[in-house]
Enzyme design. Structure first.
Site, PDB file in Angstrom:
ATOM      1  N   LYS A  10       3.316  -6.928  11.798  1.00  0.00           N
ATOM      2  CA  LYS A  10       1.866  -6.703  11.727  1.00  0.00           C
ATOM      3  C   LYS A  10       1.530  -6.338  10.292  1.00  0.00           C
ATOM      4  O   LYS A  10       1.743  -5.202   9.857  1.00  0.00           O
ATOM      5  CB  LYS A  10       1.486  -5.558  12.672  1.00  0.00           C
ATOM      6  N   GLU A  24       8.189   5.007   6.203  1.00  0.00           N
ATOM      7  CA  GLU A  24       8.196   4.975   4.734  1.00  0.00           C
ATOM      8  C   GLU A  24       6.769   5.314   4.330  1.00  0.00           C
ATOM      9  O   GLU A  24       5.876   4.486   4.431  1.00  0.00           O
ATOM     10  CB  GLU A  24       8.613   3.574   4.272  1.00  0.00           C
ATOM     11  N   CYS A  69       3.959   3.291  -3.701  1.00  0.00           N
ATOM     12  CA  CYS A  69       4.433   4.471  -2.975  1.00  0.00           C
ATOM     13  C   CYS A  69       5.371   5.304  -3.847  1.00  0.00           C
ATOM     14  O   CYS A  69       5.309   6.521  -3.836  1.00  0.00           O
ATOM     15  CB  CYS A  69       5.094   4.075  -1.666  1.00  0.00           C
TER      16      CYS A  69
END
Ligand code: NDP
Length: 503
Positions: free
Chosen positions: A160, A233, A267
């Site tokens: 997704k 994560e 990130c």
């Protein structure tokens, strides 16, 4: 009629593509199909899977310009940056396909002295179907960190993608289907958070999620309904530390690129910098000089693009506002740098450690720089974050020593984010940055379960696991335990000899 949603170009609002909103029934159907595909895929040998993945890699490599353009359109990032994340992804795919057998294949292990009559083996079996929920900031590199490793380990995948990058996700599944047309080993379901939530609740063997900590908790709660394990994560607030003996030009380059590349939407990007007081002024000047040359825009000369997710602009503005209101100073950029779609590089100093710009993930092209008395203070401040994904150290003499003291999943010494580009290194965090690992041997094992087999080769001298065990054997076992675990200092010599004789 199927409900749809549009993927928009964040630089100008143009519609890039229109995709279906898949509901729970469609997600469940995709997972059911994936289970059938997984039976076929896991039945192939490692070499056969490697061949398929290598063919897919070739298809993607030959169409790198097409994929780069799609990434550029959906995220707004420059073509060069889009290409970079694709090349790094290809390297990971290659590594995962090439190393799966060695890491996961059956191998013998020592059965130990008590069970010396046994042949012990361990192998790592695929979990079946992996649900991957991906982010928009690196729509190729990040989800493929799960997809490539999950596939190489013998799983089917239902992916997704973020609602901001559905086209990229669909492209990945379409090219895989060109290579494997008869088995839906990699499928994509599109939609928003609800579609992701349906996938987390579906009959999958594991969910690999990348995104915010808050959504990670929701995914974990949904997956818990079926006791489905998850990888989370979840971003970070990564610190870069500059020691007094560091190469300041290189450190500034790393801080500016690590903090501002991809418009700060990384990130493991640099968000906070702690600099030894002896070199603070020189370092700040160097950062200002370098960051002053970086510009956000949609033209081909701009080094960074727009903010991909519109609501993020408000988050960045609130962090800058909070920093300035609490005594911080913007030496570059500042509140006026936060536009409607683009945010210009912003360097903040004198920002209190408990302000949002230091505690929360900003995900914009901003840096806070703080002066520290020594590396102990730098390490303490870096480790004070509730996030703990990556970190960076610049030091000529003490890089490895400082790195070892940083409580983060990864650390780069005298370079930045380099760990993400080394396929043999695991990637992931601790604390609010999540748990579980992608990349490397750990990343392959993450999508498997360990299968242990003990095969009796010869009859044992003492049959321990039977009611036929005698009192004499119990005594021998006690002696053996003393020999093995009693500690050499106190071990008397006689029983040792006796035991040796009795074997
Ligand atoms: P989210 O965590 O909300 O989204 C990440 C992914 O999860 C997307 O695919 C999203 O779908 C999906 N999702 C959303 N809600 C659910 C749910 N209830 N169950 C399952 N899946 C769900 O992140 P955002 O995109 O909203 O970004 C918010 C913040 O997260 C950013 O400001 C940034 O700080 C951080 N972030 C960190 C990333 C990283 O690389 N670690 C990547 C992206 C964001 P959809 O996009 O369709 O809503």
């Amino acid at each position: 009629m199927t409900e749809t949603f549009d993927s928009l170009n964040p630089a100008n609002g143009d519609v890039v593509g229109t995709y279906p909103v898949h509901g729970a029934d469609e997600v469940d159907a995709a997972v059911d199909r994936a289970h059938e595909a997984a039976t076929w895929w896991s039945g192939l040998t490692f070499a056969e899977r490697k061949e398929v993945l290598t063919t897919w890699k070739g298809v993607m490599t030959r169409r790198i310009a097409q994929l780069s353009h799609l990434v550029h359109e959906e995220t707004g990032k420059p073509h060069g940056d889009a290409q970079l994340e694709i090349v790094l992804m290809l390297d990971h795919l290659s590594w995962a396909a090439g190393h799966a057998r060695k890491v996961l294949g059956r191998r013998s292990v020592s059965p130990g002295m008590l069970m010396a009559n046994q042949a012990a083996t361990v192998e790592y079996k695929p979990l079946g179907v992996i649900g991957v929920i991906g982010p928009w900031n690196y729509p190729v590199f990040t989800p493929m960190g799960s997809i490539a490793y999950a596939l190489a380990a013998g799983n089917a995948v239902v992916f997704k993608p973020s609602e901001y990058t559905p086209g990229v996700g669909t492209w990945l599944a379409d090219t895989f289907a060109e290579v494997v047309p008869d088995h839906p080993v990699l499928q994509v379901v599109t939609g928003g958070g609800e579609t992701g939530a349906a996938l987390a609740r579906a009959r999958v063997g594991k969910v690999a999620f990348t995104g915010s900590t808050a959504t990670g908790k929701k995914v974990m709660a949904a997956a818990a309904e079926r006791l489905t394990p998850v990888i989370v994560e979840a971003g970070g607030k990564d610190a870069l530390i500059v020691d007094e003996d560091a190469d300041l030009v290189a450190a500034a380059d790393a801080a500016v690129w690590g903090g501002m590349a991809n418009a700060g939407q990384t990130c493991a990007g640099v968000e906070r910098v702690y600099v030894h007081e002896k070199v603070y002024d020189d370092f700040v000047s160097e950062v200002l000089e370098q960051a002053g040359r970086v510009r956000a825009g949609s033209d081909s000369q701009a080094q960074i693009g727009p903010i991909t997710m519109p609501s993020q602009v408000g988050v960045i503005a609130s962090h800058v506002d909070d920093a300035l209101a609490r005594g911080g100073r913007a030496l570059l950029g500042g509140r006026d740098a936060v536009g409607e779609r683009f945010v210009q590089p912003t360097v903040l100093v004198d920002v209190p450690e408990d302000s949002l710009a230091v505690t929360d993930e900003t995900f914009g092209p901003t840096l806070t720089i703080a002066k520290v008395a020594d590396m102990d203070e730098a390490v303490a401040r870096a480790n004070a974050s509730r996030y703990a994904l990556g970190s960076t150290v610049f030091s000529s003499a003490r890089g490895a020593e400082i790195a070892a003291r940083l409580r983060t999943g990864m650390t780069a010494v005298n370079s930045v984010i380099s760990f993400a580009a080394i396929p043999s290194l695991p990637f992931g965090g601790v604390g609010d940055s999540g748990f579980g690992r992608i990349h490397g041997p750990d990343g392959l094992k993450e999508f498997t379960f360990a299968k242990a087999t003990a095969r009796q080769r010869v009859k044992p001298p003492m049959l321990l696991t039977s009611f036929s065990r005698t009192a004499k054997e119990d005594g021998q076992l006690t002696q053996l335990a003393t020999l093995l675990h009693g500690g050499s200092k106190t071990l008397p010599k006689a029983p040792r000899k006796g035991l040796r004789r009795s074997r």
